[in-house]
Design an enzyme around this catalytic site. Sequence first.
Site, short mmCIF file in Angstrom:
data_model
loop_
_atom_site.label_atom_id
_atom_site.label_comp_id
_atom_site.label_asym_id
_atom_site.label_seq_id
_atom_site.Cartn_x
_atom_site.Cartn_y
_atom_site.Cartn_z
N ARG A 151 0.95 -1.14 0.04
CA ARG A 151 0.06 0.11 -0.06
C ARG A 151 0.95 1.23 0.07
O ARG A 151 1.70 1.49 0.92
CB ARG A 151 -0.94 -0.09 1.23
CG ARG A 151 -1.62 1.35 1.46
CD ARG A 151 -2.79 1.45 2.45
NE ARG A 151 -3.91 0.59 2.10
CZ ARG A 151 -5.24 0.67 2.52
NH1 ARG A 151 -5.48 1.43 3.52
NH2 ARG A 151 -6.17 0.03 1.94
N GLN A 174 -10.56 -3.87 -3.50
CA GLN A 174 -11.82 -3.26 -3.12
C GLN A 174 -12.72 -3.51 -3.88
O GLN A 174 -13.97 -3.80 -3.97
CB GLN A 174 -11.61 -1.82 -2.81
CG GLN A 174 -12.96 -1.10 -2.00
CD GLN A 174 -13.01 -1.45 -0.66
OE1 GLN A 174 -12.21 -1.55 -0.01
NE2 GLN A 174 -14.23 -1.98 -0.40
N HIS A 232 -7.41 0.82 -6.21
CA HIS A 232 -7.61 -0.06 -5.23
C HIS A 232 -8.50 -1.32 -5.66
O HIS A 232 -9.55 -1.56 -5.39
CB HIS A 232 -8.57 0.55 -4.25
CG HIS A 232 -8.48 0.01 -2.96
ND1 HIS A 232 -7.75 -1.19 -2.45
CD2 HIS A 232 -8.97 0.55 -1.67
CE1 HIS A 232 -7.85 -1.42 -1.20
NE2 HIS A 232 -8.73 -0.39 -0.84
N CYS A 249 -16.52 1.56 0.72
CA CYS A 249 -15.52 0.96 1.07
C CYS A 249 -15.01 0.93 2.34
O CYS A 249 -14.08 -0.09 2.73
CB CYS A 249 -14.21 1.38 0.40
SG CYS A 249 -13.84 3.11 0.36
N ARG A 277 -13.64 -8.71 1.12
CA ARG A 277 -12.16 -8.42 0.79
C ARG A 277 -11.51 -9.51 1.22
O ARG A 277 -10.43 -9.78 0.43
CB ARG A 277 -11.62 -7.24 1.72
CG ARG A 277 -12.12 -6.03 1.64
CD ARG A 277 -11.82 -5.49 0.40
NE ARG A 277 -10.49 -5.23 0.24
CZ ARG A 277 -9.62 -4.19 0.69
NH1 ARG A 277 -10.10 -3.33 1.25
NH2 ARG A 277 -8.23 -4.26 0.41
N ASP A 315 -17.37 7.04 -1.10
CA ASP A 315 -16.11 6.80 -0.26
C ASP A 315 -15.95 8.25 0.27
O ASP A 315 -16.60 9.32 0.12
CB ASP A 315 -15.03 6.78 -1.20
CG ASP A 315 -13.61 6.27 -0.63
OD1 ASP A 315 -13.74 6.36 0.67
OD2 ASP A 315 -12.58 6.21 -1.11
N1 CP Z 1 -11.38 -0.20 2.42
C1 CP Z 1 -10.20 -0.07 2.83
O1 CP Z 1 -9.01 -0.36 1.96
O2 CP Z 1 -10.00 -0.23 4.13
P1 CP Z 1 -8.72 -0.09 4.98
O3 CP Z 1 -8.04 1.31 4.58
O4 CP Z 1 -9.19 0.02 6.35
O5 CP Z 1 -7.81 -0.81 4.82
#
Ligand code: CP
Length: 312
Positions: free
Chosen positions: A110, A140, A137, A271, A299, A231
Site C-alpha cells: 500500500r 476493493q 484499489h 469501501c 475483501r 467513499d
Molecule cells: N477499504 C479499505 O481499504 O480499508 P482500510 O483502509 O482499512 O484497509
Amino acid sequence: MSAQIGTRKKDLLTLFDHSTEHIREILRLAAELKAKRCSNQYSKLLDNKTGVLIFEKPSLRTRISFETAIHELGGHVINLASEAVGIGTRESIEDVARNLERIVHLIVYRTFGHNKIESMARSSAIPVINALTDTHHPCQALAFGLTVAEARGDVRQNVLFAGDGNNVCNSIMVICAKLGHNFTFAGPKGYEPNGEIVKRCREIAAQNGGEINITNDLYKAAANAEVIYTDVWTSMGQEEQAQERKAIFADYQVNSALMAAASKDVLVSHCLPALRGEEITSEALDSKNSVAFEEAENRLHVQKAVIVQQFS
Ligand code: CP
C-alpha cells in the site's frame, strides 16, 4: 535465485491488466472459498511460503484481510514497518524488491504514487498485489464485484458512484466496465475521475455492453441507480483539504433522500472507513439496503482467491 521458483508471476496492480474472464474466475473462486472457509482444498497452499505486507498508509480491512487470508492458506506473514525499511530513502524501491524476491514469495504493498508499485512489480520476480495506491484499489473493486454478484446474480446493474473521483472510484469504474455494469459518476465539478481512465473504461465498457457516464447532477443520476457507492471526500494524504472538501461535496451525500430517488431496493455500499454524517448518513449505512459490511468481509475471500490463483 528468487524465492518464486517455477511459477508464473501474476501481479495485481490494476484490474485494467486482467481480462473479464480472469476477473470472473477470481469472483467464482472467491465465492467457492467463502463457502468452504476453513475446510477447503487450498488450506495449505502457502505452506512454507511467506508474504510480506508493506503499508505506507493506515489500514484496518486490507491489512487484517490479507493477514487472515495468508494465515488460512497455511502461509506466514511479515508486516514490514515501512518507515524502518525506508523505501526510496534508505534503499531504492528496486533494491528493496530485488532483496525481497530472494527471501519471500509475495509482496502486498500500500503506497502513494502508483508508479511506486509499478517499480516494485517490475523489479521483483515474485507477485506484487496492490493494497491501494493513489490511483487504484483493485482488491476493493473485486470485493464490490463479489458483493453485487451475491445480491443480484449475473445481472447488469446501474451503478452510481457519488462523491470524489478518487482511487476507489477508478477501480469501481474499471470493474464495472469489465463486467458490463453501467457506471455513472456524480460529483462536483473539478473532482471527476481522471479523463484517461474514463476513456479506457468507456472503450472496455463498450465491448461488454455497458456504459460509463460522468455528471455533476447527483439526483438525476440516481433516478435509475440499482447500486449506490461512495467513499470519503478526503482521501489519505489530502487531510489538509478536509474542511474545504466538506463544503464542496456537501450536496453529494448518500442518505435516505438519495436512496428514495433511486430504484426500489437500491443497494448501498462504501469501501469503509466511513465518516458518518459526511459522505454517508448512519441511516443509509446501517439500512437493510447496505452491503458495506458484506463487502468488507468479501475483501478476505477475493484476496484469498487472488493468492490461490497465483500459487496453485
Ligand atoms: N477499504 C479499505 O481499504 O480499508 P482500510 O483502509 O482499512 O484497509
